[in-house]
Design an enzyme around this catalytic site. Structure first.
Site, PDB file in Angstrom:
ATOM      1  N   ARG A   1       0.834  -1.202   0.000  1.00  0.00           N
ATOM      2  CA  ARG A   1       0.000   0.000   0.000  1.00  0.00           C
ATOM      3  C   ARG A   1       0.867   1.249   0.000  1.00  0.00           C
ATOM      4  O   ARG A   1       0.562   2.248   0.624  1.00  0.00           O
ATOM      5  CB  ARG A   1      -0.908   0.021   1.234  1.00  0.00           C
ATOM      6  CG  ARG A   1      -1.822  -1.164   1.292  1.00  0.00           C
ATOM      7  CD  ARG A   1      -2.784  -1.007   2.422  1.00  0.00           C
ATOM      8  NE  ARG A   1      -2.658  -2.045   3.414  1.00  0.00           N
ATOM      9  CZ  ARG A   1      -2.813  -1.862   4.713  1.00  0.00           C
ATOM     10  NH1 ARG A   1      -3.082  -0.668   5.185  1.00  0.00           N
ATOM     11  NH2 ARG A   1      -2.712  -2.856   5.538  1.00  0.00           N
TER      12      ARG A   1
ATOM     13  N   TYR B   1     -11.240 -11.306   6.429  1.00  0.00           N
ATOM     14  CA  TYR B   1     -12.079 -10.209   5.913  1.00  0.00           C
ATOM     15  C   TYR B   1     -13.451 -10.725   5.491  1.00  0.00           C
ATOM     16  O   TYR B   1     -14.474 -10.078   5.738  1.00  0.00           O
ATOM     17  CB  TYR B   1     -11.406  -9.519   4.725  1.00  0.00           C
ATOM     18  CG  TYR B   1     -10.323  -8.547   5.127  1.00  0.00           C
ATOM     19  CD1 TYR B   1     -10.624  -7.403   5.861  1.00  0.00           C
ATOM     20  CD2 TYR B   1      -9.004  -8.765   4.775  1.00  0.00           C
ATOM     21  CE1 TYR B   1      -9.628  -6.508   6.224  1.00  0.00           C
ATOM     22  CE2 TYR B   1      -8.001  -7.872   5.139  1.00  0.00           C
ATOM     23  CZ  TYR B   1      -8.319  -6.752   5.863  1.00  0.00           C
ATOM     24  OH  TYR B   1      -7.344  -5.863   6.229  1.00  0.00           O
TER      25      TYR B   1
ATOM     26  N   ARG C   1      -6.297   9.566  -7.195  1.00  0.00           N
ATOM     27  CA  ARG C   1      -7.363   9.026  -6.339  1.00  0.00           C
ATOM     28  C   ARG C   1      -8.532  10.002  -6.161  1.00  0.00           C
ATOM     29  O   ARG C   1      -9.636   9.584  -5.825  1.00  0.00           O
ATOM     30  CB  ARG C   1      -6.788   8.623  -4.977  1.00  0.00           C
ATOM     31  CG  ARG C   1      -6.107   7.284  -4.969  1.00  0.00           C
ATOM     32  CD  ARG C   1      -7.077   6.104  -4.893  1.00  0.00           C
ATOM     33  NE  ARG C   1      -7.541   5.912  -3.521  1.00  0.00           N
ATOM     34  CZ  ARG C   1      -8.766   6.132  -3.106  1.00  0.00           C
ATOM     35  NH1 ARG C   1      -9.671   6.567  -3.951  1.00  0.00           N
ATOM     36  NH2 ARG C   1      -9.093   5.941  -1.849  1.00  0.00           N
TER      37      ARG C   1
HETATM   38  O1  CP3 Z   1       1.715  -0.534  -2.388  1.00  0.00           O
HETATM   39  C1  CP3 Z   1       0.977  -0.466  -3.370  1.00  0.00           C
HETATM   40  O2  CP3 Z   1       0.646   0.575  -3.906  1.00  0.00           O
HETATM   41  C2  CP3 Z   1       0.516  -1.790  -3.952  1.00  0.00           C
HETATM   42  C3  CP3 Z   1      -0.902  -1.982  -3.930  1.00  0.00           C
HETATM   43  C4  CP3 Z   1      -1.587  -2.598  -2.715  1.00  0.00           C
HETATM   44  C5  CP3 Z   1      -2.853  -2.139  -2.208  1.00  0.00           C
HETATM   45  N1  CP3 Z   1      -3.259  -3.021  -1.256  1.00  0.00           N
HETATM   46  C6  CP3 Z   1      -3.667  -0.961  -2.680  1.00  0.00           C
HETATM   47  C7  CP3 Z   1      -4.289  -0.154  -1.578  1.00  0.00           C
HETATM   48  C8  CP3 Z   1      -1.221  -3.744  -1.977  1.00  0.00           C
HETATM   49  C9  CP3 Z   1       0.040  -4.587  -2.087  1.00  0.00           C
HETATM   50  C10 CP3 Z   1      -2.298  -3.990  -1.062  1.00  0.00           C
HETATM   51  C11 CP3 Z   1      -2.312  -5.164  -0.166  1.00  0.00           C
HETATM   52  C12 CP3 Z   1      -3.265  -5.217   0.945  1.00  0.00           C
HETATM   53  N2  CP3 Z   1      -4.537  -4.682   1.018  1.00  0.00           N
HETATM   54  C13 CP3 Z   1      -3.036  -5.939   2.141  1.00  0.00           C
HETATM   55  C14 CP3 Z   1      -1.806  -6.783   2.430  1.00  0.00           C
HETATM   56  C15 CP3 Z   1      -0.619  -5.980   2.800  1.00  0.00           C
HETATM   57  C16 CP3 Z   1      -0.791  -5.224   4.081  1.00  0.00           C
HETATM   58  O3  CP3 Z   1      -0.700  -4.003   3.999  1.00  0.00           O
HETATM   59  O4  CP3 Z   1      -0.995  -5.846   5.127  1.00  0.00           O
HETATM   60  C17 CP3 Z   1      -4.175  -5.762   2.961  1.00  0.00           C
HETATM   61  C18 CP3 Z   1      -4.368  -6.322   4.355  1.00  0.00           C
HETATM   62  C19 CP3 Z   1      -5.116  -4.983   2.244  1.00  0.00           C
HETATM   63  C20 CP3 Z   1      -6.497  -4.556   2.633  1.00  0.00           C
HETATM   64  C21 CP3 Z   1      -6.573  -3.075   2.748  1.00  0.00           C
HETATM   65  N3  CP3 Z   1      -6.657  -2.226   1.657  1.00  0.00           N
HETATM   66  C22 CP3 Z   1      -6.501  -2.260   3.901  1.00  0.00           C
HETATM   67  C23 CP3 Z   1      -6.408  -2.799   5.318  1.00  0.00           C
HETATM   68  C24 CP3 Z   1      -6.528  -0.916   3.490  1.00  0.00           C
HETATM   69  C25 CP3 Z   1      -6.348   0.315   4.367  1.00  0.00           C
HETATM   70  C26 CP3 Z   1      -7.465   1.240   4.492  1.00  0.00           C
HETATM   71  C27 CP3 Z   1      -6.923   2.600   4.956  1.00  0.00           C
HETATM   72  O5  CP3 Z   1      -7.023   3.549   4.166  1.00  0.00           O
HETATM   73  O6  CP3 Z   1      -6.407   2.675   6.077  1.00  0.00           O
HETATM   74  C28 CP3 Z   1      -6.621  -0.910   2.080  1.00  0.00           C
HETATM   75  C29 CP3 Z   1      -6.671   0.289   1.213  1.00  0.00           C
HETATM   76  C30 CP3 Z   1      -5.609   0.392   0.180  1.00  0.00           C
HETATM   77  N4  CP3 Z   1      -5.267  -0.600  -0.712  1.00  0.00           N
HETATM   78  C31 CP3 Z   1      -4.806   1.537  -0.098  1.00  0.00           C
HETATM   79  C32 CP3 Z   1      -4.004   1.209  -1.219  1.00  0.00           C
HETATM   80  C33 CP3 Z   1      -3.019   2.068  -1.966  1.00  0.00           C
HETATM   81  C34 CP3 Z   1      -4.833   2.831   0.744  1.00  0.00           C
HETATM   82  C35 CP3 Z   1      -4.873   4.137   0.122  1.00  0.00           C
HETATM   83  C36 CP3 Z   1      -6.062   4.547  -0.678  1.00  0.00           C
HETATM   84  O7  CP3 Z   1      -7.182   4.631  -0.130  1.00  0.00           O
HETATM   85  O8  CP3 Z   1      -5.854   4.846  -1.866  1.00  0.00           O
END
Ligand code: CP3
Length: 323
Positions: free
Chosen positions: A2, A128, A15
């Site tokens: 992320r 999830y 975004r």
């Molecule tokens: O790093 C990158 O840009 C690669 C893309 C990526 C995303 N999610 C896009 C994303 C990757 C590798 C993930 C993996 C992911 N998603 C995991 C496994 C890795 C880890 O971090 O533990 C998990 C558990 C998720 C599920 C998820 N998606 C969560 C818990 C969240 C956070 C919500 C928050 O905003 O706090 C997301 C959202 C998310 N997925 C974002 C991104 C870039 C956050 C930013 C946004 O809203 O654009």
């Protein structure tokens, strides 16, 4: 992890007009977002822009990724019928935009850095699907595991099959490395990990062995699970900051690589602190081959680009004489 979305202004701008899932479904946009951190931060690998929840849509799950919260499932899976109703993922048909985005990204990177493909691991995805939203204590997940083991095993089996298909499709499309994210598996005891999780993650790693593509196995809070995770599989193990990296390597054995393990919150401190903590990690790995310097978990939205760019330069400078 992320990384892009957490803080890069260039990403935040995209975004403003597109949600995460729409970016993933548009291969041009997806490839652009994937390569941003390589251009701006100077890191040594790109990770596909996707989310671990994305392929679940292809399995028939209705979901949304809510900003600042995380994944939300419309109808959480809590009984046998719901688990049985999930489709086995056929990536080229169900999520064709993923292999397309991989191909396009590979072209854009033009061999500069390797491309990492990924999927969620069965346990983290199941958590999830069952909870329906992010959780701290995994009560519904564990309740289902203990009370309805048959449902649990069917759900895990389906996820293992679908994630194997998903990773295979990414490999066919050209990713150089795959990473399995078992982000929340640290909530389990070693004996429950062995009984309820290990066989399913193991199946994925075993099934991909013949591809020759290196496999990274990631989790957080896994200090006491490293032996079991190694048994499940992987060539490289991703660890968080809760365990010193030298101790983790000692526990894993020196026949595997290790990825980690700076606390992402350290990047909120000043640059001297960042450098001294990074130097400590490098000192602990003592130049041993097989260390991939990384954060222990995802980037925080408050991190500054400047500190991250400085960190990347610092790690490169400190390690350039090795090899
Ligand atoms: O790093 C990158 O840009 C690669 C893309 C990526 C995303 N999610 C896009 C994303 C990757 C590798 C993930 C993996 C992911 N998603 C995991 C496994 C890795 C880890 O971090 O533990 C998990 C558990 C998720 C599920 C998820 N998606 C969560 C818990 C969240 C956070 C919500 C928050 O905003 O706090 C997301 C959202 C998310 N997925 C974002 C991104 C870039 C956050 C930013 C946004 O809203 O654009």
């Amino acid at each position: 992890m992320r990384q892009a979305g957490r803080f890069l202004p260039e990403y935040r701008k995209i975004r403003e007009e597109h949600d995460i899932i729409s970016i993933c479904k548009n291969p041009e946009l997806c490839a652009r977002v994937t390569t941003l951190p390589v251009e701006i931060l100077g890191v040594d690998a790109a990770i596909m822009f996707a989310d671990i929840m994305l392929p679940l849509e292809g399995m028939g799950v209705e979901l949304e990724i809510k900003e600042g919260v995380g994944p939300l499932i419309k109808q959480p899976i809590r009984n046998l019928r719901a688990a049985q109703s999930l489709n086995d993922l056929d990536p080229e048909a169900d999520v064709p935009f993923v292999p397309e985005a991989v191909e396009l990204t590979k072209k854009m990177l033009d061999g500069q850095v390797p491309l990492i493909g990924f999927s969620g691991a069965p346990f983290t995805l199941a958590s999830y699907l069952i909870e329906g939203r992010p959780t701290r204590n995994f009560v519904n997940t564990k309740a289902l595991m203990y009370r309805e083991p048959k449902t649990w095993h069917i759900l895990m089996e389906k996820l293992a099959v679908s994630m194997t298909n998903y990773l295979r499709a990414q490999i066919r499309a050209g990713v150089d490395v795959v990473q399995l994210f078992d982000s929340w598996v640290g909530c389990l005891s070693p004996q429950d990990y062995r009984e309820y999780v290990l066989p399913y993650s193991q199946r994925i790693f075993k099934n991909l062995e013949g591809t020759g593509v290196p496999q990274i196995h990631f989790g957080t809070g896994t200090s006491n699970l490293l032996k079991e995770m190694k048994q499940a599989g992987g060539d490289v193990f991703g660890i968080d900051w809760r365990i010193p990296i030298d101790l983790a390597w000692q526990r894993l054995g020196y026949d595997v690589g290790i990825q980690g393990n700076l606390d992402p919150a350290v990047l909120l401190g000043d640059i001297e602190l960042v450098k001294s903590q990074a130097a400590d990690i490098l000192a602990r790995t003592a130049g041993r081959a097989g260390h991939i310097f990384n954060l222990g978990h995802g980037m925080l939205p408050e991190a500054s680009t400047k500190n991250v760019v400085e960190l990347v330069k610092f790690v490169h400078r400190s390690t350039e004489k090795r090899s």
